[in-house]
Design a protein around this motif. Structure first.
Motif, short mmCIF file in Angstrom:
data_model
loop_
_atom_site.label_atom_id
_atom_site.label_comp_id
_atom_site.label_asym_id
_atom_site.label_seq_id
_atom_site.Cartn_x
_atom_site.Cartn_y
_atom_site.Cartn_z
N LEU A 228 0.81 -1.21 0.00
CA LEU A 228 0.00 0.00 0.00
C LEU A 228 0.85 1.26 0.00
O LEU A 228 0.56 2.23 -0.71
CB LEU A 228 -0.95 -0.01 1.21
CG LEU A 228 -2.01 1.08 1.24
CD1 LEU A 228 -2.88 1.01 0.01
CD2 LEU A 228 -2.83 0.95 2.50
N ASP A 229 1.93 1.25 0.77
CA ASP A 229 2.84 2.41 0.78
C ASP A 229 3.54 2.58 -0.56
O ASP A 229 3.76 3.70 -1.02
CB ASP A 229 3.87 2.26 1.90
CG ASP A 229 3.26 2.42 3.29
OD1 ASP A 229 2.17 3.04 3.36
OD2 ASP A 229 3.87 1.95 4.26
N GLN A 230 3.87 1.47 -1.20
CA GLN A 230 4.50 1.56 -2.52
C GLN A 230 3.54 2.17 -3.55
O GLN A 230 3.93 2.97 -4.39
CB GLN A 230 4.96 0.18 -3.00
CG GLN A 230 6.15 -0.36 -2.24
CD GLN A 230 6.53 -1.76 -2.71
OE1 GLN A 230 5.81 -2.40 -3.45
NE2 GLN A 230 7.68 -2.22 -2.24
N LEU A 231 2.27 1.80 -3.46
CA LEU A 231 1.28 2.36 -4.38
C LEU A 231 1.07 3.84 -4.13
O LEU A 231 0.89 4.63 -5.06
CB LEU A 231 -0.03 1.60 -4.26
CG LEU A 231 -0.05 0.20 -4.86
CD1 LEU A 231 -1.37 -0.49 -4.58
CD2 LEU A 231 0.24 0.24 -6.33
N ARG A 232 1.08 4.25 -2.87
CA ARG A 232 0.91 5.67 -2.55
C ARG A 232 2.07 6.50 -3.09
O ARG A 232 1.89 7.65 -3.46
CB ARG A 232 0.80 5.85 -1.03
CG ARG A 232 -0.54 5.46 -0.50
CD ARG A 232 -0.66 5.78 0.97
NE ARG A 232 -1.94 5.30 1.46
CZ ARG A 232 -2.13 4.78 2.65
NH1 ARG A 232 -1.12 4.66 3.49
NH2 ARG A 232 -3.32 4.38 3.01
N GLU A 233 3.27 5.94 -3.11
CA GLU A 233 4.43 6.65 -3.68
C GLU A 233 4.35 6.72 -5.20
O GLU A 233 4.85 7.64 -5.82
CB GLU A 233 5.73 5.95 -3.27
CG GLU A 233 6.05 6.06 -1.80
CD GLU A 233 7.28 5.25 -1.42
OE1 GLU A 233 7.95 4.72 -2.34
OE2 GLU A 233 7.57 5.15 -0.23
N LEU A 234 3.68 5.75 -5.79
CA LEU A 234 3.61 5.67 -7.25
C LEU A 234 2.54 6.60 -7.83
O LEU A 234 2.69 7.09 -8.96
CB LEU A 234 3.32 4.22 -7.65
CG LEU A 234 3.39 3.88 -9.12
CD1 LEU A 234 4.79 4.12 -9.64
CD2 LEU A 234 2.98 2.44 -9.34
N VAL A 235 1.48 6.90 -7.10
CA VAL A 235 0.37 7.70 -7.61
C VAL A 235 0.79 9.09 -8.08
O VAL A 235 0.41 9.51 -9.18
CB VAL A 235 -0.77 7.77 -6.55
CG1 VAL A 235 -1.79 8.83 -6.91
CG2 VAL A 235 -1.43 6.42 -6.42
N PRO A 236 1.60 9.85 -7.35
CA PRO A 236 1.99 11.17 -7.88
C PRO A 236 2.80 11.08 -9.17
O PRO A 236 2.67 11.92 -10.05
CB PRO A 236 2.83 11.79 -6.76
CG PRO A 236 2.49 11.04 -5.53
CD PRO A 236 2.07 9.68 -5.97
N ARG A 237 3.61 10.05 -9.28
CA ARG A 237 4.40 9.89 -10.51
C ARG A 237 3.51 9.57 -11.70
O ARG A 237 3.69 10.10 -12.80
CB ARG A 237 5.45 8.81 -10.32
CG ARG A 237 6.51 9.19 -9.35
CD ARG A 237 7.53 8.11 -9.20
NE ARG A 237 8.48 8.47 -8.16
CZ ARG A 237 9.31 7.63 -7.61
NH1 ARG A 237 9.33 6.37 -8.00
NH2 ARG A 237 10.16 8.03 -6.68
N VAL A 238 2.54 8.70 -11.50
CA VAL A 238 1.62 8.35 -12.59
C VAL A 238 0.78 9.56 -12.97
O VAL A 238 0.54 9.83 -14.14
CB VAL A 238 0.74 7.15 -12.17
CG1 VAL A 238 -0.37 6.92 -13.17
CG2 VAL A 238 1.58 5.91 -12.00
#
Length: 148
Positions: free
Chosen positions: A10-20
């Motif tokens: 879940l933390d990895q996905l939260r870090e990925l959202v701004p980049r996407v």
């Protein structure tokens, strides 16, 4: 069991959202610009080939006319367009400048398609001056008569 140095999924996905999100924001600007560049390049290539074909097959034309046409028609028109564009870019907004330049080109192609090319035989009448020029200039300058 996960190791303590690796964050949960879940933390990895939260870090990925701004980049996407940033990628899609850039993509929204990039794709129209790439499409516009492709279409303008395609039109330029197509019209350049069409110009050469029309000049070579025209009455009084030929391959010998192309260098004279480039020097005595295309170059002065390009310089004139650059001066007019520079003048207009100082006085018009980007949108108005783009629309006016596009309108001028569209008007030219409409006039060419419906007025100039259908009457090309009338417009290419051989004048006594052109006949004199073709007789009196050396064979290396024979294309000059086709430009006139």
């Amino acid at each position: 069991p996960s190791s303590p140095s690796r964050p949960p999924l879940l933390d990895q996905l939260r870090e990925l959202v701004p980049r996407v999100t940033a990628f899609f924001v850039l993509l929204r600007k990039f794709l129209p610009m790439v499409s516009l560049f492709f279409l303008l390049s395609f039109n330029n290539t197509l019209l350049d080939s069409l110009k050469d074909t029309l000049v070579i097959t025209a009455a009084g034309g030929g391959a010998q006319v192309l260098p004279y046409l480039a020097v005595y028609a295309v170059l002065p028109c390009s310089i004139l367009f650059l001066i007019l564009y520079s003048f207009a870019s100082q006085r018009l907004s980007r949108r108005k400048l783009f629309n006016s330049i596009t309108g001028v080109f569209m008007a030219f192609f409409l006039i060419f398609a419906y007025a100039l090319y259908p009457h090309h035989e009338t417009l290419h009448r051989t004048t006594p001056f052109v006949a004199f020029l073709e007789r009196s200039v050396p064979s290396g300058l024979a294309g000059l008569g086709g430009v006139v």
